[in-house]
Design a protein around this motif. Structure first.
Motif: not given
Length: 79
Positions: A69-79
């Motif tokens: 999902a991160r890959a599909e959404t451009g990486g996401g925030a991942k704090r």
């Protein structure tokens, strides 16, 4: 493969697709969803009560889904 197994597989594929699209949409509108999901994995477990029980295997599947999902959404925030 039994009709029940085929139907179960098809439901799983459809559910996973819809879930990913929902996650993509919500993450786009409200960044941080993927971080929240990732932080919740310690509470995820396998409900089986036999030798097939493997909490970590379930968590690993969830981690791969979040990474996808991160890959599909451009990486996401991942704090």
């Amino acid at each position: 493969m039994t009709d029940t197994a085929i139907q179960t597989r098809r439901r799983e594929i459809a559910t996973e697709h819809l879930l990913f699209k929902l996650i993509e949409y919500v993450e786009g509108q409200h960044p941080g969803l993927l971080d929240t999901l990732e932080q919740s994995l310690d509470h995820l477990g396998d409900p089986a009560d036999d030798d097939s029980k493997d909490d970590e295997a379930v968590r690993q599947i969830a981690r791969r889904m979040i990474a996808g999902a991160r890959a599909e959404t451009g990486g996401g925030a991942k704090r």
